[in-house]
Design a protein around this motif. Structure first.
Motif, PDB file in Angstrom:
ATOM      1  N   ALA A 175       0.813  -1.217   0.000  1.00  0.00           N
ATOM      2  CA  ALA A 175       0.000   0.000   0.000  1.00  0.00           C
ATOM      3  C   ALA A 175       0.847   1.267   0.000  1.00  0.00           C
ATOM      4  O   ALA A 175       0.368   2.340  -0.373  1.00  0.00           O
ATOM      5  N   ALA A 176       2.103   1.162   0.424  1.00  0.00           N
ATOM      6  CA  ALA A 176       2.960   2.339   0.558  1.00  0.00           C
ATOM      7  C   ALA A 176       3.462   2.829  -0.798  1.00  0.00           C
ATOM      8  O   ALA A 176       3.751   2.038  -1.692  1.00  0.00           O
ATOM      9  N   ASP A 177       3.560   4.158  -0.932  1.00  0.00           N
ATOM     10  CA  ASP A 177       4.126   4.751  -2.146  1.00  0.00           C
ATOM     11  C   ASP A 177       5.647   4.696  -2.137  1.00  0.00           C
ATOM     12  O   ASP A 177       6.281   4.731  -3.191  1.00  0.00           O
ATOM     13  N   ALA A 178       6.227   4.638  -0.947  1.00  0.00           N
ATOM     14  CA  ALA A 178       7.673   4.562  -0.790  1.00  0.00           C
ATOM     15  C   ALA A 178       7.964   3.825   0.509  1.00  0.00           C
ATOM     16  O   ALA A 178       7.124   3.781   1.413  1.00  0.00           O
ATOM     17  N   VAL A 179       9.146   3.241   0.580  1.00  0.00           N
ATOM     18  CA  VAL A 179       9.528   2.441   1.748  1.00  0.00           C
ATOM     19  C   VAL A 179      10.863   2.939   2.282  1.00  0.00           C
ATOM     20  O   VAL A 179      11.803   3.180   1.521  1.00  0.00           O
ATOM     21  N   LEU A 180      10.927   3.102   3.597  1.00  0.00           N
ATOM     22  CA  LEU A 180      12.161   3.450   4.288  1.00  0.00           C
ATOM     23  C   LEU A 180      12.488   2.339   5.283  1.00  0.00           C
ATOM     24  O   LEU A 180      11.629   1.945   6.073  1.00  0.00           O
ATOM     25  N   ILE A 181      13.694   1.824   5.207  1.00  0.00           N
ATOM     26  CA  ILE A 181      14.170   0.830   6.165  1.00  0.00           C
ATOM     27  C   ILE A 181      15.332   1.455   6.929  1.00  0.00           C
ATOM     28  O   ILE A 181      16.281   1.962   6.323  1.00  0.00           O
ATOM     29  N   SER A 182      15.250   1.450   8.242  1.00  0.00           N
ATOM     30  CA  SER A 182      16.382   1.928   9.050  1.00  0.00           C
ATOM     31  C   SER A 182      16.847   0.768   9.913  1.00  0.00           C
ATOM     32  O   SER A 182      16.068   0.206  10.680  1.00  0.00           O
ATOM     33  N   THR A 183      18.126   0.420   9.779  1.00  0.00           N
ATOM     34  CA  THR A 183      18.614  -0.781  10.456  1.00  0.00           C
ATOM     35  C   THR A 183      20.089  -0.662  10.803  1.00  0.00           C
ATOM     36  O   THR A 183      20.857  -0.020  10.083  1.00  0.00           O
ATOM     37  N   PRO A 184      20.480  -1.283  11.885  1.00  0.00           N
ATOM     38  CA  PRO A 184      21.916  -1.425  12.149  1.00  0.00           C
ATOM     39  C   PRO A 184      22.452  -2.636  11.399  1.00  0.00           C
ATOM     40  O   PRO A 184      21.678  -3.463  10.897  1.00  0.00           O
ATOM     41  N   MET A 185      23.759  -2.716  11.309  1.00  0.00           N
ATOM     42  CA  MET A 185      24.401  -3.925  10.811  1.00  0.00           C
ATOM     43  C   MET A 185      24.780  -4.773  12.025  1.00  0.00           C
ATOM     44  O   MET A 185      25.425  -4.293  12.945  1.00  0.00           O
ATOM     45  N   TRP A 186      24.351  -6.009  12.005  1.00  0.00           N
ATOM     46  CA  TRP A 186      24.700  -6.955  13.071  1.00  0.00           C
ATOM     47  C   TRP A 186      25.487  -8.119  12.478  1.00  0.00           C
ATOM     48  O   TRP A 186      25.000  -8.781  11.544  1.00  0.00           O
ATOM     49  N   ASN A 187      26.665  -8.339  12.999  1.00  0.00           N
ATOM     50  CA  ASN A 187      27.449  -9.501  12.566  1.00  0.00           C
ATOM     51  C   ASN A 187      27.531  -9.590  11.044  1.00  0.00           C
ATOM     52  O   ASN A 187      27.263 -10.632  10.443  1.00  0.00           O
ATOM     53  N   LEU A 188      27.848  -8.452  10.424  1.00  0.00           N
ATOM     54  CA  LEU A 188      28.074  -8.314   8.987  1.00  0.00           C
ATOM     55  C   LEU A 188      26.786  -8.229   8.176  1.00  0.00           C
ATOM     56  O   LEU A 188      26.819  -7.916   6.988  1.00  0.00           O
ATOM     57  N   SER A 189      25.625  -8.504   8.781  1.00  0.00           N
ATOM     58  CA  SER A 189      24.370  -8.507   8.037  1.00  0.00           C
ATOM     59  C   SER A 189      23.314  -7.721   8.801  1.00  0.00           C
ATOM     60  O   SER A 189      23.648  -6.761   9.497  1.00  0.00           O
ATOM     61  N   ILE A 190      22.049  -8.128   8.703  1.00  0.00           N
ATOM     62  CA  ILE A 190      20.962  -7.379   9.325  1.00  0.00           C
ATOM     63  C   ILE A 190      20.444  -8.104  10.566  1.00  0.00           C
ATOM     64  O   ILE A 190      20.664  -9.309  10.720  1.00  0.00           O
ATOM     65  N   PRO A 191      19.743  -7.415  11.471  1.00  0.00           N
ATOM     66  CA  PRO A 191      19.171  -8.071  12.643  1.00  0.00           C
ATOM     67  C   PRO A 191      18.182  -9.168  12.253  1.00  0.00           C
ATOM     68  O   PRO A 191      17.473  -9.065  11.248  1.00  0.00           O
ATOM     69  N   TYR A 192      18.112 -10.189  13.074  1.00  0.00           N
ATOM     70  CA  TYR A 192      17.274 -11.337  12.748  1.00  0.00           C
ATOM     71  C   TYR A 192      15.798 -10.983  12.647  1.00  0.00           C
ATOM     72  O   TYR A 192      15.050 -11.606  11.890  1.00  0.00           O
ATOM     73  N   ARG A 193      15.355  -9.972  13.366  1.00  0.00           N
ATOM     74  CA  ARG A 193      13.939  -9.592  13.295  1.00  0.00           C
ATOM     75  C   ARG A 193      13.604  -8.958  11.944  1.00  0.00           C
ATOM     76  O   ARG A 193      12.499  -9.135  11.418  1.00  0.00           O
ATOM     77  N   LEU A 194      14.531  -8.225  11.363  1.00  0.00           N
ATOM     78  CA  LEU A 194      14.307  -7.675  10.027  1.00  0.00           C
ATOM     79  C   LEU A 194      14.314  -8.797   8.993  1.00  0.00           C
ATOM     80  O   LEU A 194      13.494  -8.810   8.067  1.00  0.00           O
ATOM     81  N   LYS A 195      15.238  -9.745   9.148  1.00  0.00           N
ATOM     82  CA  LYS A 195      15.257 -10.906   8.249  1.00  0.00           C
ATOM     83  C   LYS A 195      13.948 -11.679   8.372  1.00  0.00           C
ATOM     84  O   LYS A 195      13.392 -12.150   7.363  1.00  0.00           O
ATOM     85  N   HIS A 196      13.426 -11.806   9.580  1.00  0.00           N
ATOM     86  CA  HIS A 196      12.151 -12.478   9.808  1.00  0.00           C
ATOM     87  C   HIS A 196      11.036 -11.781   9.033  1.00  0.00           C
ATOM     88  O   HIS A 196      10.236 -12.427   8.333  1.00  0.00           O
ATOM     89  N   TYR A 197      10.986 -10.453   9.127  1.00  0.00           N
ATOM     90  CA  TYR A 197       9.960  -9.688   8.412  1.00  0.00           C
ATOM     91  C   TYR A 197      10.073  -9.905   6.906  1.00  0.00           C
ATOM     92  O   TYR A 197       9.064 -10.155   6.217  1.00  0.00           O
ATOM     93  N   ILE A 198      11.289  -9.818   6.380  1.00  0.00           N
ATOM     94  CA  ILE A 198      11.485  -9.998   4.939  1.00  0.00           C
ATOM     95  C   ILE A 198      11.086 -11.404   4.511  1.00  0.00           C
ATOM     96  O   ILE A 198      10.462 -11.598   3.456  1.00  0.00           O
ATOM     97  N   ASP A 199      11.417 -12.406   5.330  1.00  0.00           N
ATOM     98  CA  ASP A 199      11.004 -13.778   5.017  1.00  0.00           C
ATOM     99  C   ASP A 199       9.482 -13.893   4.974  1.00  0.00           C
ATOM    100  O   ASP A 199       8.925 -14.605   4.125  1.00  0.00           O
ATOM    101  N   LEU A 200       8.791 -13.210   5.876  1.00  0.00           N
ATOM    102  CA  LEU A 200       7.338 -13.312   5.929  1.00  0.00           C
ATOM    103  C   LEU A 200       6.664 -12.675   4.711  1.00  0.00           C
ATOM    104  O   LEU A 200       5.646 -13.172   4.226  1.00  0.00           O
ATOM    105  N   VAL A 201       7.206 -11.557   4.222  1.00  0.00           N
ATOM    106  CA  VAL A 201       6.562 -10.880   3.084  1.00  0.00           C
ATOM    107  C   VAL A 201       7.042 -11.409   1.740  1.00  0.00           C
ATOM    108  O   VAL A 201       6.550 -10.968   0.696  1.00  0.00           O
ATOM    109  N   THR A 202       7.974 -12.346   1.747  1.00  0.00           N
ATOM    110  CA  THR A 202       8.455 -12.945   0.498  1.00  0.00           C
ATOM    111  C   THR A 202       7.762 -14.285   0.323  1.00  0.00           C
ATOM    112  O   THR A 202       8.244 -15.326   0.796  1.00  0.00           O
TER     113      THR A 202
END
Length: 214
Positions: A88-115
């Motif tokens: 529904a969004a016209d634009a998307v903003l993601i703000s995240t830290p880098m954890w252990n060379l990649s992204i936090p597990y909760r963000l990965k969880h979200y991306i897995d759910l919407v894919t």
């Protein structure tokens, strides 16, 4: 552009470097688009369902082309809601830290759910994978303790940037503008310089995105 979805992935909320940079970007964008609506998904506060049991069974039912059981349908509805909120969004903003060379597990969880098949991508044995979401501006703010502007930082690779680019493009959101904020640790002058550099990039992005939508 009337609606921005801000996906927040730092547990430190607005005290984080990525959160502060995101606040500056939103403020700049609102300067150009006074009526902009900003919706937030804080992945640390959101009810992100575990991807197991009926939900996993529903995914394989979708892939196999069979009807859902009532329990699978109920579980899948939560996924459909997440994807609809994203789309529904016209634009998307993601703000995240880098954890252990990649992204936090909760963000990965979200991306897995919407894919998910049939919602954000489809697969055809003849043509391969096709994204289903429409392209739109995507900005990802990536804060890290190291400086990756010229390659690996002290031998550490940045695995977050290529992952975010590929994962977001896979479902059709388009080529993300990824703005690094780093280093966020070390000498104060270096930290301030990194934050200032990111702020300049984000201000230019806000102006560009608002202009493209004019």
């Amino acid at each position: 552009m009337t609606e921005l979805l801000h996906i927040k992935a730092s547990p430190r909320a607005d005290l984080s470097h990525s959160g502060k940079a995101a606040a500056g970007f939103i403020k700049a964008l609102e300067t150009h688009r006074p009526g902009l609506q900003v919706r937030e998904i804080d992945v640390w506060q959101a009810d992100l369902p575990a991807f197991d049991g009926p939900l996993l069974a529903a995914k394989y039912a979708r892939l196999a082309g069979r009807f859902f059981t009532p329990q699978e349908a109920e579980s899948w509805a939560a996924i459909e809601d997440l994807v609809q909120r994203l789309d529904a969004a016209d634009a998307v903003l993601i703000s995240t830290p880098m954890w252990n060379l990649s992204i936090p597990y909760r963000l990965k969880h979200y991306i897995d759910l919407v894919t998910q098949p049939g919602l954000s991508f489809r697969f055809d044995p003849q043509t391969g994978y096709t994204p289903l979401l429409r392209p739109r501006p995507v900005v990802a703010i990536l804060a890290s303790s190291g400086d990756f502007s010229e390659g690996p930082s002290w031998g550490r690779p940045d695995l977050a940037t290529p992952y975010l680019r590929q994962a977001l493009a896979f479902i059709g959101l388009g080529d993300a503008d990824i703005v690094p904020v780093g280093p966020t640790a070390g000498k104060p002058e270096g930290v301030l310089a990194a934050a200032g550099k990111a702020q300049v990039q984000l201000a230019a992005l806000a102006e560009r995105l608002a202009g493209a939508d004019a």
